[in-house]
Design a protein around this motif. Structure first.
Motif: not given
Ligand SMILES: [Zn+2]
Length: 157
Positions: A43-48, A79-81, A83-85
């Protein structure tokens, strides 16, 4: 509290974009750890989002509370390595997290813990709303049910 009023009064907050940007750019986290790539369904903590297929992630240390007392613990997050939204539907519970049980911890404005629970799959939003009905509670942290890594924060809208 109905689901309608819950949606109007809660905000679901990803980690600061600056934290992710610096980790991706420098490959060092705020605690001096050198970061490497991991492939997995995390689970990416930026894009959730929780990935359905293996993707490249960075694992870094993150402290979701200001360092004011012993509750300000540091732990691992993915986090995704790439760049993510950043998660944009701040007034909607992140869909990918509805299907798993969640640990919820409620903190006051000084970062001291007030309450905690394990919410069954699909019950996380209601459990967070119940905690935030208590005026002492300023924020609720949502965490993985077994690893207990930090996922995202819930605050009043
Ligand atoms: Zn992400």
């Amino acid at each position: 509290m109905t689901d309608e009023s819950t949606k109007r009064t809660l905000r679901f907050i990803h980690i600061p974009e600056k934290v992710a940007e610096e980790a991706r750019r420098t490959r060092i986290d705020a605690f001096g750890h050198h970061l490497k790539s991991y492939q997995g369904r995390e689970s990416c903590r930026v894009c959730l989002n929780i990935s359905r297929e293996p993707e490249d992630f960075l694992l870094l240390s993150y402290r979701p509370l200001p360092d004011r007392n012993p509750y300000a613990e540091v732990g691992p997050i993915f986090i995704h390595e790439r760049e993510c939204t950043p998660y944009g539907s701040l007034d909607e519970f992140p869909e990918d997290f509805r299907s798993r049980a969640l640990v919820l911890r409620a903190y006051d404005g000084d970062g001291e813990i007030v309450d905690a629970t394990v919410a069954a799959a699909g019950e996380g939003e209601r459990a967070a709303a119940n905690f935030l009905d208590n005026p002492t509670v300023e924020e609720v942290h949502v965490r993985h049910p077994t690893y207990t890594c930090f996922d995202f924060k819930v605050v009043r809208g």
